[in-house]
Write an enzyme that holds these catalytic residues in place. Structure first.
Site, PDB file in Angstrom:
ATOM      1  N   LYS A  45       7.925  52.173 -24.641  1.00 26.19           N
ATOM      2  CA  LYS A  45       8.409  51.365 -23.504  1.00 26.19           C
ATOM      3  C   LYS A  45       7.424  51.486 -22.354  1.00 26.19           C
ATOM      4  O   LYS A  45       6.960  52.580 -22.030  1.00 26.19           O
ATOM      5  CB  LYS A  45       9.802  51.839 -23.095  1.00 26.19           C
ATOM      6  CG  LYS A  45      10.383  51.139 -21.882  1.00 26.19           C
ATOM      7  CD  LYS A  45      11.787  51.672 -21.577  1.00 26.19           C
ATOM      8  CE  LYS A  45      12.293  51.159 -20.242  1.00 26.19           C
ATOM      9  NZ  LYS A  45      13.617  51.707 -19.878  1.00 26.19           N
ATOM     10  N   LYS A  70       9.121  47.869 -26.069  1.00 24.47           N
ATOM     11  CA  LYS A  70      10.020  47.405 -25.011  1.00 24.47           C
ATOM     12  C   LYS A  70       9.197  47.214 -23.743  1.00 24.47           C
ATOM     13  O   LYS A  70       8.583  48.155 -23.246  1.00 24.47           O
ATOM     14  CB  LYS A  70      11.152  48.401 -24.768  1.00 24.47           C
ATOM     15  CG  LYS A  70      12.067  47.993 -23.594  1.00 24.47           C
ATOM     16  CD  LYS A  70      13.257  48.931 -23.448  1.00 24.47           C
ATOM     17  CE  LYS A  70      14.062  48.599 -22.198  1.00 24.47           C
ATOM     18  NZ  LYS A  70      15.251  49.480 -22.043  1.00 24.47           N
ATOM     19  N   ASP A  77      16.366  56.209 -23.664  1.00 28.33           N
ATOM     20  CA  ASP A  77      15.045  55.876 -23.117  1.00 28.33           C
ATOM     21  C   ASP A  77      14.544  57.088 -22.338  1.00 28.33           C
ATOM     22  O   ASP A  77      15.064  57.386 -21.258  1.00 28.33           O
ATOM     23  CB  ASP A  77      15.132  54.661 -22.179  1.00 28.33           C
ATOM     24  CG  ASP A  77      15.383  53.347 -22.918  1.00 28.33           C
ATOM     25  OD1 ASP A  77      15.810  53.385 -24.089  1.00 28.33           O
ATOM     26  OD2 ASP A  77      15.179  52.283 -22.309  1.00 28.33           O
TER      27      ASP A  77
END
Length: 215
Positions: A151, A180, A89
């Site tokens: 995300k 996400k 991430d």
């Protein structure tokens, strides 16, 4: 619906101890979460603790500000993969986005994507600091760079994910890009609202609470 399969069970606290990470991994194994998300220092430990399980190990790169150089982020990502990370991430360079230096952002995403040997890449755009046009632009860049996920948040910004953020992303994302949602998601009701909008991962430190509440 197995809500646990959507959850990245997260502990990114600056004061997280080995005991905390062991607990995180035990819970992830018990509740069949998608992954544990830990700081880079704990990747190797988490990988060992989750051996012979279905739970992936996720870590963060350029976290939480996104203001490291490309080469620094790339090194972080390579080391994380070498230590056993299955998912990365990464935080984009928010200053570059504000400067409208889109080529820089594409370059850093592409360099990290190419360096991590096919592992899952999630691009954190920190929506709390962005307007709709900036979220649109970042969604388009994620489409173009063929990353796995966009995300919403680090959890360290001024707020976490919102329904409005997801609606904007859904408006501009292609069919391949997954979402996400992370930051501030603490209840089953909140998680299900995001899942109903097509979110396929939920980043939260309240995964166990969400599961128990659902039961």
């Amino acid at each position: 619906m197995e809500i646990g399969s959507y959850i990245d069970h997260t502990n990114l606290s600056a004061t997280a101890t080995l005991k905390d990470i062991k607990k995180l991994c035990e819970e992830a194994r018990e509740y069949h979460f998608a992954s544990v998300c830990v700081n880079p220092i704990y990747v190797e430990t988490a990988k060992k603790l989750l051996k012979d399980s279905t739970v992936n190990v996720c870590t963060v790169i350029g976290f939480p500000l996104g203001a490291n150089t490309i080469s620094t982020k790339e090194y972080e990502a390579i080391e994380a993969v070498n230590n056993g990370a299955d998912e990365i991430d990464m935080v984009i360079n928010l200053g570059a986005l504000k400067n409208k230096d889109y080529e820089y952002i594409k370059q850093e995403i592409t360099d990290i994507r190419d360096a991590i040997d096919g592992k899952i890449l999630k691009v954190i755009i920190e929506t709390c600091y962005l307007n709709e046009s900036e979220i649109k632009k970042m969604t388009e860049i994620c489409n173009e760079t063929f990353v796995n996920f966009i995300k919403t948040s680090t959890g360290f910004g001024t707020r976490g994910a919102s329904i409005e953020d997801i609606n904007i992303i859904n408006k501009y994302k292609n069919e391949i890009l997954e979402i996400k949602a992370s930051g501030g998601i603490k209840s089953t009701e909140e998680a299900l609202k995001f899942i109903d909008l097509g979110v396929t991962r939920i980043g939260t430190s309240h995964g166990v609470d969400i599961i128990k509440e659902e039961d």
